[in-house]
Design a protein around this motif. Sequence first.
Motif, PDB file in Angstrom:
ATOM      1  N   TYR A  12      15.885  -2.244  -6.944  1.00  0.00           N
ATOM      2  CA  TYR A  12      14.477  -2.694  -6.364  1.00  0.00           C
ATOM      3  C   TYR A  12      15.174  -3.324  -4.959  1.00  0.00           C
ATOM      4  CZ  TYR A  12      13.051  -7.147  -4.577  1.00  0.00           C
ATOM      5  OH  TYR A  12      11.882  -8.390  -3.465  1.00  0.00           O
ATOM      6  N   ARG A  13      14.181  -2.565  -4.412  1.00  0.00           N
ATOM      7  CA  ARG A  13      14.088  -2.645  -2.770  1.00  0.00           C
ATOM      8  C   ARG A  13      13.392  -3.744  -1.637  1.00  0.00           C
ATOM      9  NH1 ARG A  13      17.901  -0.169  -3.414  1.00  0.00           N
ATOM     10  NH2 ARG A  13      18.006   1.770  -3.816  1.00  0.00           N
ATOM     11  N   ASP A  14      13.573  -4.241  -1.004  1.00  0.00           N
ATOM     12  CA  ASP A  14      12.966  -5.571  -0.272  1.00  0.00           C
ATOM     13  C   ASP A  14      11.974  -5.160   0.410  1.00  0.00           C
ATOM     14  OD1 ASP A  14      11.840  -7.632   0.863  1.00  0.00           O
ATOM     15  OD2 ASP A  14      13.616  -8.119   1.514  1.00  0.00           O
ATOM     16  N   THR A  15      10.742  -4.504   0.413  1.00  0.00           N
ATOM     17  CA  THR A  15       9.858  -4.443   0.853  1.00  0.00           C
ATOM     18  C   THR A  15       8.869  -5.390   1.618  1.00  0.00           C
ATOM     19  OG1 THR A  15       8.000  -4.515  -0.635  1.00  0.00           O
ATOM     20  CG2 THR A  15       9.487  -2.025  -0.320  1.00  0.00           C
ATOM     21  N   GLY A  16       9.112  -6.423   1.763  1.00  0.00           N
ATOM     22  CA  GLY A  16       8.155  -7.133   2.342  1.00  0.00           C
ATOM     23  C   GLY A  16       7.638  -8.279   1.708  1.00  0.00           C
ATOM     24  N   ALA A  17       7.092  -7.864  -0.202  1.00  0.00           N
ATOM     25  CA  ALA A  17       6.994  -8.549  -1.108  1.00  0.00           C
ATOM     26  C   ALA A  17       7.388  -9.636  -1.856  1.00  0.00           C
ATOM     27  CB  ALA A  17       5.865  -7.412  -1.939  1.00  0.00           C
ATOM     28  N   ASN A  18       6.861 -10.430  -2.276  1.00  0.00           N
ATOM     29  CA  ASN A  18       7.839 -11.116  -3.263  1.00  0.00           C
ATOM     30  C   ASN A  18       8.355 -10.417  -4.339  1.00  0.00           C
ATOM     31  OD1 ASN A  18       9.499 -13.167  -4.719  1.00  0.00           O
ATOM     32  ND2 ASN A  18       7.633 -15.199  -4.174  1.00  0.00           N
ATOM     33  N   GLY A  19       9.344 -11.106  -4.649  1.00  0.00           N
ATOM     34  CA  GLY A  19      10.155 -10.298  -5.869  1.00  0.00           C
ATOM     35  C   GLY A  19       9.368 -10.432  -7.225  1.00  0.00           C
ATOM     36  N   VAL A  20       8.850 -11.892  -7.080  1.00  0.00           N
ATOM     37  CA  VAL A  20       8.006 -11.551  -8.719  1.00  0.00           C
ATOM     38  C   VAL A  20       7.049 -10.493  -8.375  1.00  0.00           C
ATOM     39  CG1 VAL A  20       6.010 -13.503  -8.292  1.00  0.00           C
ATOM     40  CG2 VAL A  20       7.331 -13.178 -10.528  1.00  0.00           C
ATOM     41  N   ALA A  21       6.620 -10.213  -7.876  1.00  0.00           N
ATOM     42  CA  ALA A  21       6.356  -8.461  -7.139  1.00  0.00           C
ATOM     43  C   ALA A  21       6.309  -7.567  -8.506  1.00  0.00           C
ATOM     44  CB  ALA A  21       5.078  -8.288  -6.379  1.00  0.00           C
ATOM     45  N   TRP A  22       8.216  -7.137  -8.488  1.00  0.00           N
ATOM     46  CA  TRP A  22       8.514  -6.218  -8.241  1.00  0.00           C
ATOM     47  C   TRP A  22       8.145  -6.708  -9.917  1.00  0.00           C
ATOM     48  CZ3 TRP A  22      14.170  -6.708 -10.524  1.00  0.00           C
ATOM     49  CH2 TRP A  22      14.177  -4.702 -10.693  1.00  0.00           C
ATOM     50  N   LEU A  23       8.574  -8.191 -10.848  1.00  0.00           N
ATOM     51  CA  LEU A  23       9.326  -8.325 -11.988  1.00  0.00           C
ATOM     52  C   LEU A  23       7.666  -8.586 -12.818  1.00  0.00           C
ATOM     53  CD1 LEU A  23      11.164  -9.760 -14.039  1.00  0.00           C
ATOM     54  CD2 LEU A  23       9.821 -11.812 -13.018  1.00  0.00           C
ATOM     55  N   TYR A  24       6.454  -8.564 -12.008  1.00  0.00           N
ATOM     56  CA  TYR A  24       4.952  -7.948 -13.007  1.00  0.00           C
ATOM     57  C   TYR A  24       4.481  -7.354 -12.660  1.00  0.00           C
ATOM     58  CZ  TYR A  24       4.346 -13.434 -14.009  1.00  0.00           C
ATOM     59  OH  TYR A  24       3.937 -14.719 -14.128  1.00  0.00           O
ATOM     60  N   GLY A  25       5.349  -6.065 -12.123  1.00  0.00           N
ATOM     61  CA  GLY A  25       5.407  -4.594 -12.087  1.00  0.00           C
ATOM     62  C   GLY A  25       5.513  -4.455 -13.609  1.00  0.00           C
ATOM     63  N   ILE A  26       7.482  -4.671 -13.736  1.00  0.00           N
ATOM     64  CA  ILE A  26       7.578  -4.491 -14.528  1.00  0.00           C
ATOM     65  C   ILE A  26       7.216  -4.861 -15.784  1.00  0.00           C
ATOM     66  CG2 ILE A  26       9.386  -4.692 -16.714  1.00  0.00           C
ATOM     67  CD1 ILE A  26      11.166  -4.651 -13.257  1.00  0.00           C
ATOM     68  N   ALA A  27       6.441  -5.739 -16.040  1.00  0.00           N
ATOM     69  CA  ALA A  27       5.612  -6.794 -17.271  1.00  0.00           C
ATOM     70  C   ALA A  27       4.557  -6.132 -17.169  1.00  0.00           C
ATOM     71  CB  ALA A  27       5.860  -7.761 -16.965  1.00  0.00           C
ATOM     72  N   GLN A  28       3.669  -6.010 -16.448  1.00  0.00           N
ATOM     73  CA  GLN A  28       2.456  -4.350 -16.554  1.00  0.00           C
ATOM     74  C   GLN A  28       2.564  -3.899 -16.831  1.00  0.00           C
ATOM     75  OE1 GLN A  28       0.457  -3.765 -13.148  1.00  0.00           O
ATOM     76  NE2 GLN A  28      -1.624  -3.646 -14.196  1.00  0.00           N
ATOM     77  N   HIS A  29       4.117  -2.654 -16.724  1.00  0.00           N
ATOM     78  CA  HIS A  29       4.165  -1.732 -17.395  1.00  0.00           C
ATOM     79  C   HIS A  29       4.752  -1.922 -19.211  1.00  0.00           C
ATOM     80  CE1 HIS A  29       6.560   2.938 -17.998  1.00  0.00           C
ATOM     81  NE2 HIS A  29       7.753   1.872 -18.798  1.00  0.00           N
ATOM     82  N   GLN A  30       5.709  -3.057 -19.421  1.00  0.00           N
ATOM     83  CA  GLN A  30       5.717  -2.488 -20.905  1.00  0.00           C
ATOM     84  C   GLN A  30       4.901  -3.448 -21.790  1.00  0.00           C
ATOM     85  OE1 GLN A  30       8.520  -3.077 -22.187  1.00  0.00           O
ATOM     86  NE2 GLN A  30      10.363  -2.467 -20.185  1.00  0.00           N
ATOM     87  N   LEU A  31       3.899  -3.933 -21.097  1.00  0.00           N
ATOM     88  CA  LEU A  31       2.182  -4.523 -21.326  1.00  0.00           C
ATOM     89  C   LEU A  31       1.451  -3.114 -22.265  1.00  0.00           C
ATOM     90  CD1 LEU A  31       0.928  -6.895 -22.495  1.00  0.00           C
ATOM     91  CD2 LEU A  31      -0.668  -7.183 -20.495  1.00  0.00           C
TER      92      LEU A  31
END
Length: 193
Positions: free
Chosen positions: A63-82
């Motif tokens: 995980y890299r802090d790009t200024g976006a909230n960490g939950v956006a990264w989590l939902y990116g993983i969720a979208q990939h899983q779905l």
Amino acid sequence: MDERSDTELLLASRAEPVAFVELYRRHAEDLLRYFARRTLDPEAAAELTAETFAEAYASRGNYRDTGANGVAWLYGIAQHQLSRFFRTGRLSAMARGRIGINHEELPPEDYERIEELVDLAPIKEALVEALGTLAEEQRDALQLRVIDGLGYAQVAERLGCAEAAARQRVSRGLRRIALVLQERGLSLATEVE
């Protein structure tokens, strides 16, 4: 209660794995709703939620802090899983295996809790209504493609039509279902607040 932001928790969890527990506590129920709303299957929703958090935990070092909230990264993983689930029709347990989490059957009380968490009754009613509005050839094509998981060539063969016609029947059927859901103010892709 930990007051750190999701981003701070993700970054801290590299050295302090217990920080990840707070991230889970904050977002597990919302993520479960996200999956339940899209799959209409409490067991698949629970499995996808577990796999998403396992993948996030296993890859938290990336995980890299790009200024976006960490939950956006989590939902990116969720979208990939779905996406993987819909593409393959199977639930993955790879990330859970990597971090040593065993698969457990969903107990009936958890199944019921998930159904209560996301009231699926209006969606199920709308789907039944939408399926009733389809032409028989569209309904049959959708059954073969979506429920039975056949490829378009196999759908065409079973229906005795060209592959292009099979694709068209499925596409038109899905559009009709989406329209009926939209008319009732529902959408499988809408985020549950």
